[in-house]
Structure formats: C-alpha cells, structure tokens
Write a protein that holds these residues in place. Structure first.
Motif: not given
Length: 148
Positions: A15-21, A46-54, A97-101, A107-112
């Motif tokens: 299921v994890m593979v399916g979500v990431e795929f 998505g970064g906030r939501m999945l970043g909390a679970v993954m 090392l690569l994705l989380v940073p 996940k904090t970015w807004t158009p402003e």
C-alpha cells in the motif's frame, strides 16, 4: 504466525508503494497541469499531509521487514527479505537526506512567499522521488518473491 506477519508486511509495504507510485505518476502530474498557484498550493498541502504520515509508514514497514527477517531467518527466502530491508533502509536514508529537506521548505510555501526557484526545487524533489519509488518497488518485489 509467521505467515500472518509475512502477509501483513507485504500489504503494508504494498500500500505504501501504491501511494508513493500514485504521487509520482498521478498526483504530481495533475498538480503540474493546474495553474501555477493551484499546483503549488496543492503540492504544499500534500507535503504537509503525507509528510506527517510517511515517516511512520516507512519506519513501520522497515520494522515489519526486520521482524520478518529475524523470525524467518532459516526460511529459504530470508536473504530476499534482508535485501528488501536494505532497500527500505536506503529509501529512508534517501528520504532524510534528499526529499525531506525540500518537502519541509515546500510545505510552507504560498504564492506570496515561495522562492524564485520553487519549480526547480519541486522538479528536483520529483526526480529523487522517482528513484525512491523504484527502490521501494524493488523491495516490495523481493518481499513477494520471498514467499514463493
């Protein structure tokens, strides 16, 4: 009992593979096709939501594989389970090392407040994510083969 662990582990990892795929090949292409602000806001959410679970999912999957490797050490597929565990460790290291940073910034970015190079950073995240997806697919395939 070991059979239940093996099946449960394969389901959790699968299921994890399916979500990431789906993030790599469905969600992110959809977000890229949206107008700039909408796509960027979607990625941030998505970064906030999945970043909390993954993190829990990746570490939990790795823990299940480790338990399987120890419990089934004398089974014929034990080497495949250990190799799958090594690939999951690689995926966790890649993530840290690569994705989380990049995700933590995005996940904090807004158009402003987004930086000028936000698209380049998002594309870099996508490239790293494609590699991570390949790694976890390989781990999943090894776990499935270990049962055969």
């Amino acid at each position: 009992m070991l059979n239940a662990l093996e099946v449960f582990t394969i389901v959790v990892v699968g299921v994890m593979v399916g979500v990431e795929f789906s993030v790599a090949f469905v969600v992110n292409p959809i977000l890229k096709a949206l107008p700039e602000d909408s796509g960027q806001l979607g990625r941030a959410h998505g970064g906030r939501m999945l970043g909390a679970v993954m993190p829990f999912w990746y570490i939990g999957s790795l823990a299940l594989v480790a338990v399987w490797a120890v419990a089934g050490w004398h089974d014929p597929g034990a080497g495949l389970v250990v190799l799958a565990g090594a690939l999951l460790i690689l995926s966790v290291v890649m993530s840290l090392l690569l994705l989380v940073p990049i995700n933590n910034r995005g996940k904090t970015w807004t158009p402003e407040n987004r930086p000028e190079d936000w698209k380049e950073q998002a594309n870099r995240w996508d490239r790293f994510h494609y590699v991570r997806v390949a790694v976890i697919i390989a781990a999943f395939a090894l776990l499935a083969a270990a049962l055969a």
